[in-house]
Design a protein around this motif. Structure first.
Motif, short mmCIF file in Angstrom:
data_model
loop_
_atom_site.label_atom_id
_atom_site.label_comp_id
_atom_site.label_asym_id
_atom_site.label_seq_id
_atom_site.Cartn_x
_atom_site.Cartn_y
_atom_site.Cartn_z
N ILE A 170 0.72 -1.30 -0.04
CA ILE A 170 -0.23 -0.02 0.11
C ILE A 170 0.95 1.27 0.07
O ILE A 170 0.47 2.17 -0.62
N VAL A 280 -8.77 4.87 1.07
CA VAL A 280 -8.28 3.96 2.08
C VAL A 280 -8.58 3.99 3.46
O VAL A 280 -8.99 3.09 4.05
N SER A 283 -11.81 1.93 3.07
CA SER A 283 -11.57 0.68 2.98
C SER A 283 -11.18 -0.22 4.42
O SER A 283 -11.50 -0.90 4.69
N ALA A 284 -10.52 0.92 5.12
CA ALA A 284 -10.03 0.43 6.63
C ALA A 284 -11.44 0.36 7.53
O ALA A 284 -11.67 -0.85 8.20
N TYR A 400 -0.76 -8.76 -1.10
CA TYR A 400 -1.99 -7.78 -1.30
C TYR A 400 -3.22 -8.44 -1.75
O TYR A 400 -4.49 -7.95 -1.32
N LYS A 428 -4.26 -0.15 7.27
CA LYS A 428 -4.88 0.69 6.25
C LYS A 428 -4.73 1.90 6.72
O LYS A 428 -4.37 2.92 5.88
N SER A 432 -2.32 5.10 5.32
CA SER A 432 -2.84 6.24 4.86
C SER A 432 -1.93 7.56 5.33
O SER A 432 -1.82 8.64 4.62
#
Length: 455
Positions: A170, A280, A283-284, A400, A428, A432
């Motif tokens: 990431i 992100v 997504s987290a 990933y 995540k 970020s």
């Protein structure tokens, strides 16, 4: 006559499969360099493994995989082996873990073999740039062997490998995104200065506004659907902090001192980084095991009130596909392709990514005596990218993919269930923050070290 021509064509393909140059792609890429074609073929191997993993995890594949002896409960047994897992729950994820384990081993093997290759004159360079048929056989062999790994603690241990590898990948994604944003802005600003300035500046303004509008809309939706008045404190902190950080990098990017040191910096890059940061963040939050703070996409589309708890599924039931996984795969495909053909104009990014400036494009394919067009060997004086680092990048990409396809669910061999985990959330979110820090560093570094070249 036609049969003879077909045999000659097959012979030509066989020479390409086993030779030292990837000439098979030159039919569709007549103007190509050896280094670029090689990276594209290896990326194709990764995408092929990803496609197989997607097929394995699709609903309905369990019935086919149950036919493998000793693979899961209810299947035929192998003497001395006991079936310990509920096939309806875990077998799809089991397959993905093993497929991605095989790809990780494959790319790690080549990463170790290709350490410190300096030019195509190194004997190992011929292995890097050719013998594709044998490489494919090696990948297939490792994959077959991976499916005979005993269950035990394999999934639990490999889960943590996936978490660490995904975090690093990431971060690399963020570096590539920053590089892409700077390159995009530089090209469009250059076109505006050379030609129709109004058209190009209008395009820059439009995309900048669109990125900020999507990022702001995301923040509003996050507060509405992913927070509760008396719950979801972590989500409130994540959203607020990333919103503040996005505002900070936007302000810093247009400061007079920063503009003086870096004329190419601007709001286009900051807006793109802010939008990706919000992705992100989302997504987290979708990996939070607290269902009150993590409503399903179906409930949001169906206008289900976020104050009503999402009905819990049966023990061990998992969600096969969601929007987060699809978006993650799309971004992964973009970053993988960009990493394969990229040639950054930023020397610092090239040093970090172990590539050379201008090493990824151009070149005319050469036609050999047999009439077959082959890629140009542009690495006789020196490699244009680090072979070892490129394979290490694909190794991390395999991890990933494993975590993305399995929605970052953590295997639990005790309860025979798959559950989301907070480590995925923190991985995540921290990535970020690191990405925002890296972008901020690209803005401030020229001011802090004026004697160094950051172009």
């Amino acid at each position: 006559m036609g049969a003879c021509m077909a045999l000659c064509s097959l012979a030509s393909c066989a020479s390409c499969l086993c030779g030292s140059a990837p000439c098979l792609l030159c039919g569709c890429c007549p103007s190509s360099r050896n280094s670029t074609v090689t990276r594209l073929v290896f990326s194709f191997f990764l995408l092929l493994g990803t496609l197989v993993s997607v097929i394995m995890i699709l609903p309905g594949m369990e019935a086919q995989l149950q036919k493998i002896p000793g693979f899961c409960q209810g299947a035929s047994t192998i003497p001395g082996m006991e079936n310990q897992f509920n096939c309806d729950v875990i077998v799809g994820y089991k397959s993905v873990y093993r497929m991605c384990f095989a790809m990780t081993c494959f790319f790690f093997l080549f990463s170790a073999i290709m350490v410190r290759v300096q030019s195509s004159k190194d004997p190992r360079a011929s292995i890097q740039n050719g013998f594709w048929f044998f490489k494919f056989l090696i990948l297939v062999g490792i994959t077959v062997g991976a499916f005979f790994i005993p269950d035990g603690t394999f999934h639990t241990v490999w889960f943590y490998f996936g978490v660490v590898g995904s975090f690093i990948f990431i971060v690399i994604q963020l570096i590539l995104l920053i590089d892409f944003a700077h390159s995009w802005n530089k090209i469009w600003v250059g076109n505006a200065e050379e030609g129709n300035s109004k058209c190009w500046f209008a395009g820059l303004l439009s995309f900048t506004f669109l990125h900020y509008a999507l990022a702001f809309t995301s923040v509003v939706l996050f507060y509405i659907y992913y927070t509760q008045p008396n719950d979801c404190t972590e989500h409130k902190v994540f959203i607020s902090l990333n919103l503040i950080f996005s505002v900070i990098i936007s302000i810093v990017s247009v400061l007079p001192k920063v503009q003086e040191a870096q004329p190419q910096s601007g709001l286009l890059q900051a807006s793109l980084i802010s939008l990706y940061t919000m992705y992100v963040t989302w997504s987290a939050m979708t990996n939070n095991p607290n269902r009150n703070c993590n409503p399903s996409l179906l409930s949001l589309v169906s206008n289900v009130s976020s104050s009503e708890p999402t009905p819990t599924s049966a023990p061990g039931q998992v969600q096969w596909w969601d929007a987060q996984s699809i978006v993650g795969l799309v971004i992964f495909l973009f970053c993988t392709l960009y990493a394969s053909i990229r040639s950054s104009s930023n020397t610092q990014v090239n040093k970090l990514m172990q590539t050379e400036e201008g090493g990824g494009y151009g070149g005319e394919g050469e036609v050999g005596e047999d009439g077959v067009r082959r890629a140009v060997d542009n690495e006789e004086e020196g490699v244009t990218y680090s072979y070892s680092f490129f394979h290490f990048h694909l190794c991390l990409a395999s991890l990933y993919i494993m975590m993305t396809l399995t929605n970052w669910y953590q295997p639990d061999t005790t309860t025979q269930a798959m559950q989301s985990s907070m480590p995925a959330v923190w991985v995540k979110i921290s990535s970020s923050w690191l990405g925002l820090g890296l972008y901020l560093w690209t803005l401030l570094a020229p001011l802090m070290f004026p004697d160094r070249d950051f172009s």
